[in-house]
Structure formats: C-alpha cells, structure tokens
Design a protein around this motif. Sequence first.
Motif, PDB file in Angstrom:
ATOM      1  N   GLU A 191       0.755  -1.144   0.084  1.00 27.15           N
ATOM      2  CA  GLU A 191       0.178   0.024   0.126  1.00 27.15           C
ATOM      3  C   GLU A 191       0.745   1.242   0.079  1.00 27.15           C
ATOM      4  O   GLU A 191       1.945   1.305   0.470  1.00 27.15           O
ATOM      5  N   ILE A 192       0.255   2.143  -0.425  1.00 30.61           N
ATOM      6  CA  ILE A 192       0.908   3.805  -0.559  1.00 30.61           C
ATOM      7  C   ILE A 192       0.190   4.541   0.408  1.00 30.61           C
ATOM      8  O   ILE A 192      -0.884   4.594   0.113  1.00 30.61           O
ATOM      9  N   THR A 193       0.814   5.140   1.159  1.00 33.62           N
ATOM     10  CA  THR A 193       0.143   6.305   2.250  1.00 33.62           C
ATOM     11  C   THR A 193       0.722   7.463   1.804  1.00 33.62           C
ATOM     12  O   THR A 193       1.742   7.862   2.036  1.00 33.62           O
ATOM     13  N   LEU A 194      -0.405   8.378   1.957  1.00 34.35           N
ATOM     14  CA  LEU A 194       0.153   9.932   1.595  1.00 34.35           C
ATOM     15  C   LEU A 194      -0.213  10.565   2.828  1.00 34.35           C
ATOM     16  O   LEU A 194      -1.382  10.379   3.557  1.00 34.35           O
ATOM     17  N   SER A 195       0.651  11.109   3.590  1.00 30.96           N
ATOM     18  CA  SER A 195       0.609  11.703   4.530  1.00 30.96           C
ATOM     19  C   SER A 195       1.886  12.733   4.816  1.00 30.96           C
ATOM     20  O   SER A 195       3.000  12.497   4.598  1.00 30.96           O
ATOM     21  N   VAL A 196       1.737  14.038   5.309  1.00 30.05           N
ATOM     22  CA  VAL A 196       2.642  15.017   5.215  1.00 30.05           C
ATOM     23  C   VAL A 196       3.841  14.761   6.149  1.00 30.05           C
ATOM     24  O   VAL A 196       3.509  14.424   7.257  1.00 30.05           O
ATOM     25  N   GLY A 197       5.073  14.553   5.400  1.00 29.28           N
ATOM     26  CA  GLY A 197       6.076  14.332   6.388  1.00 29.28           C
ATOM     27  C   GLY A 197       6.477  12.797   6.676  1.00 29.28           C
ATOM     28  O   GLY A 197       7.569  12.619   7.332  1.00 29.28           O
ATOM     29  N   LYS A 198       5.646  12.008   6.192  1.00 25.41           N
ATOM     30  CA  LYS A 198       5.724  10.544   6.298  1.00 25.41           C
ATOM     31  C   LYS A 198       6.257   9.848   5.111  1.00 25.41           C
ATOM     32  O   LYS A 198       5.804  10.293   3.891  1.00 25.41           O
ATOM     33  N   PRO A 199       6.929   8.938   5.177  1.00 23.65           N
ATOM     34  CA  PRO A 199       7.294   8.149   3.846  1.00 23.65           C
ATOM     35  C   PRO A 199       6.143   7.594   3.027  1.00 23.65           C
ATOM     36  O   PRO A 199       5.106   7.159   3.990  1.00 23.65           O
ATOM     37  N   ILE A 200       6.034   7.500   1.718  1.00 27.25           N
ATOM     38  CA  ILE A 200       4.818   6.986   1.260  1.00 27.25           C
ATOM     39  C   ILE A 200       4.946   5.583   1.047  1.00 27.25           C
ATOM     40  O   ILE A 200       3.811   4.969   0.840  1.00 27.25           O
ATOM     41  N   ALA A 201       5.976   4.793   1.012  1.00 32.47           N
ATOM     42  CA  ALA A 201       6.070   3.200   0.991  1.00 32.47           C
ATOM     43  C   ALA A 201       7.297   2.922   1.531  1.00 32.47           C
ATOM     44  O   ALA A 201       8.388   3.622   1.699  1.00 32.47           O
ATOM     45  N   GLU A 202       7.341   1.745   1.845  1.00 32.18           N
ATOM     46  CA  GLU A 202       8.474   0.811   2.527  1.00 32.18           C
ATOM     47  C   GLU A 202       9.440   0.192   1.273  1.00 32.18           C
ATOM     48  O   GLU A 202       9.052  -0.626   0.640  1.00 32.18           O
ATOM     49  N   GLY A 203      10.366   0.944   0.998  1.00 31.32           N
ATOM     50  CA  GLY A 203      11.436   0.494  -0.100  1.00 31.32           C
ATOM     51  C   GLY A 203      10.801   0.309  -1.541  1.00 31.32           C
ATOM     52  O   GLY A 203       9.542   0.743  -1.608  1.00 31.32           O
ATOM     53  N   PRO A 204      11.707   0.009  -2.304  1.00 33.87           N
ATOM     54  CA  PRO A 204      11.441  -0.348  -3.804  1.00 33.87           C
ATOM     55  C   PRO A 204      10.526  -1.400  -3.984  1.00 33.87           C
ATOM     56  O   PRO A 204      10.306  -2.094  -3.274  1.00 33.87           O
ATOM     57  N   ILE A 205       9.446  -1.402  -4.992  1.00 30.65           N
ATOM     58  CA  ILE A 205       8.412  -2.053  -5.388  1.00 30.65           C
ATOM     59  C   ILE A 205       8.864  -2.890  -6.713  1.00 30.65           C
ATOM     60  O   ILE A 205       9.415  -2.200  -7.775  1.00 30.65           O
ATOM     61  N   THR A 206       8.827  -4.268  -6.850  1.00 33.62           N
ATOM     62  CA  THR A 206       9.107  -5.132  -7.855  1.00 33.62           C
ATOM     63  C   THR A 206       7.989  -5.621  -8.514  1.00 33.62           C
ATOM     64  O   THR A 206       7.126  -6.320  -7.662  1.00 33.62           O
ATOM     65  N   LEU A 207       7.529  -5.400  -9.726  1.00 27.18           N
ATOM     66  CA  LEU A 207       6.557  -5.932 -10.323  1.00 27.18           C
ATOM     67  C   LEU A 207       6.900  -6.663 -11.638  1.00 27.18           C
ATOM     68  O   LEU A 207       7.902  -6.834 -12.092  1.00 27.18           O
TER      69      LEU A 207
END
Length: 142
Positions: A38-54
Amino acid sequence: MKTWIAAGALALIAGGAAAHDYGFAGVLSANNKGEMPEITLSVGKPIAEGPITLKSGMMYELEIESDGSGELALEGPGFFRAIWVNEVVVNGLEMRPFGMESVEFDEAGEMEIEFLAIKPGAYFLRIPGSKGESQRVEITIQ
C-alpha cells in the motif's frame, strides 16, 4: 446420416461443457494476480516501504490511502504509461480511464487502482515538488 453426425456433435459439446468448469483465462485468471504494498499519503511521512518490483503481464491492485493531513498528489507519468489501467475505485465508484498521469487527494480517503504491468523498466511514483527520498517510491517492472 447427417442427422446422426449432428446429434453426436451436439452430445459431445453438451457433455464437454458440463464436465468442465471454465473460468477466466490468461490475464484475468485468479493465478495472474500479484501483491503490491500500500502507498500512504501523509505530510512528512514516507509513502512506501522501500522499492517495489512487479512482473510484466501480471495484474496488481495499488491501494493508496491519504490521512487528510494535507492536499497531496501522487505523480508518475512514466509508470502510468507502462501499465494498462483496468479500473480506478474511489468511494465505491468504479472508473475505467483511458490513461492517467497523477491522482490527488484533497481530503482523507482511499483509492484502488487495478492495473496490468506491461512495459519492463524503472519507474517512480512521488509527491509532486517533493525533494525527500521518502516522498518517492521506485518501481521496477521486470
């Protein structure tokens, strides 16, 4: 003679259809779906944990959640051109767009984007205008 051949062909077709439970094949089959964080949008917080491979040729569902801490967008024109978007779901409303470049949340909410990964390469999704590495996620399609 023709009547017997036609009756035999119909019996084979009817018997064959009853003996098999045909479901979706190929791209839409259940075993062609991959998992995506999941991607999370929040001021000052990371949007995702590490890189994503598809994997190219696999269906994915990208879940984006905004906590409403700010008016935040997510852009990635290269990524959105490398995928085929099947549907976008916002508040239970399904849309099937021809193409996308970005999405934006004016308030808290959730969005699901179901897509088929197509073009292998290195891409990104990021909060527009941000400079921090945590405001960007690298996505590789193999």
